[in-house]
Design an enzyme around this catalytic site. Structure first.
Site, PDB file in Angstrom:
ATOM      1  N   GLU A   1     -10.183  58.621   3.790  1.00  0.00           N
ATOM      2  CA  GLU A   1     -11.170  59.600   3.303  1.00  0.00           C
ATOM      3  C   GLU A   1     -12.480  59.494   4.093  1.00  0.00           C
ATOM      4  O   GLU A   1     -13.568  59.525   3.514  1.00  0.00           O
ATOM      5  CB  GLU A   1     -11.446  59.363   1.809  1.00  0.00           C
ATOM      6  CG  GLU A   1     -10.209  59.409   0.934  1.00  0.00           C
ATOM      7  CD  GLU A   1     -10.483  59.122  -0.538  1.00  0.00           C
ATOM      8  OE1 GLU A   1     -11.643  59.237  -0.973  1.00  0.00           O
ATOM      9  OE2 GLU A   1      -9.520  58.781  -1.258  1.00  0.00           O
TER      10      GLU A   1
ATOM     11  N   GLU B   1      -8.546  52.560  -6.362  1.00  0.00           N
ATOM     12  CA  GLU B   1      -9.825  52.059  -6.909  1.00  0.00           C
ATOM     13  C   GLU B   1      -9.644  51.161  -8.126  1.00  0.00           C
ATOM     14  O   GLU B   1     -10.303  51.347  -9.154  1.00  0.00           O
ATOM     15  CB  GLU B   1     -10.752  53.242  -7.221  1.00  0.00           C
ATOM     16  CG  GLU B   1     -11.005  54.124  -6.008  1.00  0.00           C
ATOM     17  CD  GLU B   1     -11.769  55.397  -6.335  1.00  0.00           C
ATOM     18  OE1 GLU B   1     -12.210  55.559  -7.485  1.00  0.00           O
ATOM     19  OE2 GLU B   1     -11.918  56.248  -5.432  1.00  0.00           O
TER      20      GLU B   1
END
Ligand code: G3I
Length: 417
Positions: A339, A233
């Site tokens: 995910e 991220e």
């Protein structure tokens, strides 16, 4: 009987007779539909011997038939009892395509039913929180030693040992991240109120951290980690800029390159290194990830892109999502779905839409794999059952609160290669 009562009786009988005639005519011209009520499966679910799904030959293999307008009509997925699932398993179904994984917390080991389900269905595992920097960095030890000190706590070791004993392949998650990394790690003396350190100090700390984590895994769990999320991220939520984080502020943009350099230096040979992010199908973010990863690729530092894939039934479309998978693949990256979860409305229609999107993604990952050489090597569902998901409000997973398989579970199994 009075004449008015007789009239009412005659009219009522007439209406009933008319309804019976209309219904019989409808049945005669619509016999096919009568064979396939909308919630009845069009295919027997069997992971090892896929059977035709009743699709109309439109080539999309998504479990949907075409209606008269050419629009796809969802025909539903079966919901069966857990006992009937025995003999089918996700990892077996996709064994020739990619790993199928889930994430677990150590505390989940206390639930024998969840453990049995994980052992039955998955062949890849990610620690949900237990390998993040805030789990492995010990402030007291760092302060006492005056240097970065990684301590694998008993909680983490318990989960890793269980994975090892049961033969799971692991994804390492995650080395360099703005979140779940203690602020004191960036400060002088590792003190909560210390001043932020300079770039050189932080690069040295980064290298030491990555070295200690990877060497611990190499020594104690050789061959178990097939992939590591090296940087997580790095871009803002919509991806148009770097995320403001202590890593970025102290070191600068090239902190990502250093993270991969150190990971390459200390990772076991054969372990693949990934950049991992969410919203990676949004054009601005896709472009920034692509550009950064390409420059890392030119230096031989990165192997793949992790697409987190926290989706919702309303966004993105399967096509938009799969285009991003294809773009990364075509640029020579291995792609891992790291995910995956899909939030939905808590009603039957919402759950059918969710099943459809899961089906679209899994089937088309496989179909595109063959047709366009996309290179997906692992798909991880972010959690086992809805009640334990970090997004439990949206029922996003394949099993419900009581570990019963949902329509989405069957939709994922219900594919042809
Ligand atoms: O650390 C405390 C612990 O001391 C306390 O006992 C416990 C009690 O509930 O809470 C603990 O912290 C929680 C932590 O999970 C460990 O269980 C946090 O409150 C909770 O917010 C945290 O949530 C995790 C979240 O990351 C934090 O960012 C989720 O479980 C986890 O699924 C989620 O995973 C991330 C991926 O790593 C990266 N991609 C996005 C995804 C969601 O943020």
């Amino acid at each position: 009987m009075s004449s008015s009562k007789t009239k009412i009786l005659v009219v009522t009988l007439g209406i009933v007779l008319a309804l019976v005639v209309i219904f019989s005519v409808y049945k005669a011209v619509d016999g096919d539909k009568d064979q396939q009520p909308s919630v009845t499966p069009t295919v027997a679910v069997d992971a090892t011997t896929p059977t035709p799904d009743g699709d109309s030959g439109d080539g999309d293999d998504n479990g949907a038939g075409d209606d008269a307008d050419g629009k796809e009509e969802f025909t539903g997925y079966p919901v069966r009892d857990t006992a009937e699932v025995l003999g089918t398993r996700l990892s077996e179904r996709y064994k020739d395509c990619f790993y199928v994984g889930t994430c677990m917390k150590t505390e989940h080991l206390n639930d024998p039913n969840l453990v049995a389900l994980v052992l039955e269905q998955f062949n890849s595992l990610t620690c949900e929180n237990e390998m993040k920097p805030d789990a492995l960095l010990n402030q007291m030890a760092c302060m006492a030693e005056g240097e970065v000190t990684v301590v694998f706590p008993a909680n983490t070791i318990k989960l890793l040992d269980w994975a090892k004993e049961n033969g799971f392949a692991m994804r390492g998650h995650t080395l360099v991240w703005h979140s779940q990394t203690p602020d004191w790690f960036f400060r002088e003396g590792f003190k909560s109120n210390g001043a932020y350190v300079d770039r050189e100090t932080m690069l040295a700390r980064m290298e030491s951290y990555i070295q200690q984590v990877l060497e611990y895994c190499n020594t104690n769990y050789p061959g178990m980690f097939y992939a590591w999320d090296v940087a997580n991220e790095v871009f803002s939520d919509n991806g148009d800029t770097f995320r403001d984080s202590p890593w970025y502020r102290i070191i600068g943009e090239d902190f990502v390159k250093y993270a991969f350099t150190y990971a390459r230096k200390y990772a076991e040979e054969g372990t693949k290194l990934f950049y991992n992010d969410f919203n990676s199908y949004i054009p601005a973010k896709l472009n920034n990830i692509y550009m950064m990863a390409k420059s890392l690729q030119e230096e031989g530092l990165i192997d793949g892109i992790g697409m987190q894939s926290h989706l919702d039934i309303s966004y993105p479309t399967a096509a938009m999502y799969l285009d991003a998978v294809e773009r990364f693949s075509n640029a020579g990256f291995e792609v891992q779905i790291t995910e995956l979860d899909i939030t939905t409305d808590a009603n039957a229609a919402g759950h059918e839409k969710q099943a459809q999107l899961y089906n679209d993604i899994f089937s088309k990952l496989v179909i595109r794999d063959m047709a366009t050489m996309i290179n997906v090597t692992s798909v991880t569902i972010w959690g086992v059952n809805d009640g334990r998901s970090w997004r439990s409000y949206g029922d996003p997973l394949l099993f419900d609160d009581s570990l019963k398989p949902k329509a989405s579970y069957y939709s994922v199994l219900q594919q042809e290669e």
